[in-house]
Design an enzyme around this catalytic site. Structure first.
Site, PDB file in Angstrom:
ATOM      1  N   ASP A  61       0.877  -1.165   0.000  1.00  0.00           N
ATOM      2  CA  ASP A  61       0.000   0.000   0.000  1.00  0.00           C
ATOM      3  C   ASP A  61       0.916   1.216   0.000  1.00  0.00           C
ATOM      4  O   ASP A  61       1.578   1.507   1.011  1.00  0.00           O
ATOM      5  CB  ASP A  61      -0.908   0.002   1.234  1.00  0.00           C
ATOM      6  CG  ASP A  61      -1.841   1.201   1.303  1.00  0.00           C
ATOM      7  OD1 ASP A  61      -1.698   2.137   0.477  1.00  0.00           O
ATOM      8  OD2 ASP A  61      -2.717   1.211   2.187  1.00  0.00           O
ATOM      9  N   ASN A  88       3.602   2.927 -10.598  1.00  0.00           N
ATOM     10  CA  ASN A  88       2.400   3.022 -11.415  1.00  0.00           C
ATOM     11  C   ASN A  88       1.140   3.317 -10.613  1.00  0.00           C
ATOM     12  O   ASN A  88       0.204   3.906 -11.137  1.00  0.00           O
ATOM     13  CB  ASN A  88       2.224   1.707 -12.190  1.00  0.00           C
ATOM     14  CG  ASN A  88       0.857   1.587 -12.827  1.00  0.00           C
ATOM     15  OD1 ASN A  88       0.568   2.207 -13.848  1.00  0.00           O
ATOM     16  ND2 ASN A  88      -0.010   0.783 -12.205  1.00  0.00           N
ATOM     17  N   TYR A 166      -6.308  15.679  -9.334  1.00  0.00           N
ATOM     18  CA  TYR A 166      -5.545  14.719 -10.135  1.00  0.00           C
ATOM     19  C   TYR A 166      -4.500  15.374 -11.034  1.00  0.00           C
ATOM     20  O   TYR A 166      -3.316  15.013 -10.993  1.00  0.00           O
ATOM     21  CB  TYR A 166      -6.491  13.874 -10.977  1.00  0.00           C
ATOM     22  CG  TYR A 166      -5.768  12.864 -11.842  1.00  0.00           C
ATOM     23  CD1 TYR A 166      -5.159  11.759 -11.265  1.00  0.00           C
ATOM     24  CD2 TYR A 166      -5.684  13.033 -13.223  1.00  0.00           C
ATOM     25  CE1 TYR A 166      -4.480  10.827 -12.052  1.00  0.00           C
ATOM     26  CE2 TYR A 166      -5.011  12.114 -14.012  1.00  0.00           C
ATOM     27  CZ  TYR A 166      -4.406  11.014 -13.420  1.00  0.00           C
ATOM     28  OH  TYR A 166      -3.732  10.107 -14.201  1.00  0.00           O
ATOM     29  N   LYS A 170      -0.061  15.223 -10.907  1.00  0.00           N
ATOM     30  CA  LYS A 170       0.893  14.724 -11.904  1.00  0.00           C
ATOM     31  C   LYS A 170       1.946  15.795 -12.223  1.00  0.00           C
ATOM     32  O   LYS A 170       3.111  15.472 -12.475  1.00  0.00           O
ATOM     33  CB  LYS A 170       0.152  14.282 -13.169  1.00  0.00           C
ATOM     34  CG  LYS A 170      -0.729  13.059 -12.951  1.00  0.00           C
ATOM     35  CD  LYS A 170       0.069  11.867 -12.438  1.00  0.00           C
ATOM     36  CE  LYS A 170      -0.772  10.614 -12.324  1.00  0.00           C
ATOM     37  NZ  LYS A 170      -0.004   9.447 -11.815  1.00  0.00           N
ATOM     38  N   THR A 201      -9.267   2.417 -18.805  1.00  0.00           N
ATOM     39  CA  THR A 201      -9.113   1.683 -17.545  1.00  0.00           C
ATOM     40  C   THR A 201     -10.244   2.099 -16.618  1.00  0.00           C
ATOM     41  O   THR A 201     -10.985   3.052 -16.901  1.00  0.00           O
ATOM     42  CB  THR A 201      -7.777   1.998 -16.854  1.00  0.00           C
ATOM     43  OG1 THR A 201      -7.784   3.375 -16.421  1.00  0.00           O
ATOM     44  CG2 THR A 201      -6.596   1.769 -17.788  1.00  0.00           C
TER      45      THR A 201
END
Length: 243
Positions: A61, A88, A166, A170, A201
């Site tokens: 985790d 990832n 989000y 990044k 996904t």
């Protein structure tokens, strides 16, 4: 006899992470499948082994200090080193993510996994990577983290989904990766960012137009770079992604 190379892929029980593990395995690597969920982790390992991959499960985790430390101890005891780490694992944080109305806790949660989680795992695995002759680190980013692509040629804001947790996570990850590249510049560790493209996904409700295998290709290439390859770069299938 050539020594088998060893990789750890976080979030490897499904999607892009699974395909990265499968791709490295197809090249003859032994691959650690890092995942939180025991059932999904074991299922992924079983599928990979059925496909001929030398896969092993790693309980991991990325948002938990103890879990990451135990994962590093497990790999150290099992293999003694790592040749590639692919960070990832990531989350979107769900929605809504409008800057003016977002719950700050959403941002904290996303950054904890997408940025701090990468730092946590990388630092825990660095001692194992230093035992490799050609260590590689790949951090999975996204084109939404590119400030250039989020703005027009004249600096105007482009249209598109707003994701204040989000997308900036990044961008943050990109900056962190550059910091690692600077610190590790005098070592043989190459660290780069991979953009998978808009992959279908569960992260995006399968709205993407690329397959998970296509999205894994750049990460696999960066994990297997020859000595003297690039470091501190941001790449996609077509080449360099602008910052």
């Amino acid at each position: 006899m050539t020594e088998t190379k060893i990789a750890l892929v976080t979030g490897a029980n499904k999607g892009i992470g699974y395909e990265i593990a499968a791709g490295l395995g197809a090249l003859g690597w032994s691959v650690g499948v890092g995942a939180r969920d025991q059932v999904r982790r074991e299922e992924a390992v079983t599928r990979l082994r059925a496909a001929g991959v030398d896969a092993f499960g790693v309980a991991l985790d990325v948002a938990d200090d103890r879990s990451v430390a135990e994962a590093a101890e497990f790999i150290a005891g099992r293999t003694g080193r790592l040749d590639a780490l692919v960070n990832n694992a990531g989350i979107t944080g769900g929605g809504p993510q409008q800057p003016s109305s977002v719950d700050p806790q959403i941002i904290r949660t996303v950054v904890e996994t997408n940025v701090i989680g990468v730092i946590r795992v990388t630092n825990a695995m660095l001692p194992l990577l230093r035992h490799s002759a050609s260590p590689r680190i790949v951090n999975m980013s996204s084109s939404v983290g590119s400030l250039t692509r989020q703005s027009g040629p004249g600096g105007e804001t482009t249209t598109g989904p707003v994701a204040v947790a989000y997308a900036p996570s990044k961008t943050f990850l990109n900056a962190v990766t550059l910091q690692y590249a600077q610190e590790l510049a005098d070592t043989n560790i190459l660290i780069n960012l991979a953009c998978p493209g808009f992959v279908a996904t569960d992260l995006n409700g399968f709205r993407g137009v690329r397959t998970a295998a296509e999205g894994a290709a750049t990460a696999i290439r960066l994990a297997t770079l020859p000595d003297g390859g690039p470091t501190g770069g941001f790449f996609e299938d077509a080449g360099v992604v602008p910052w």
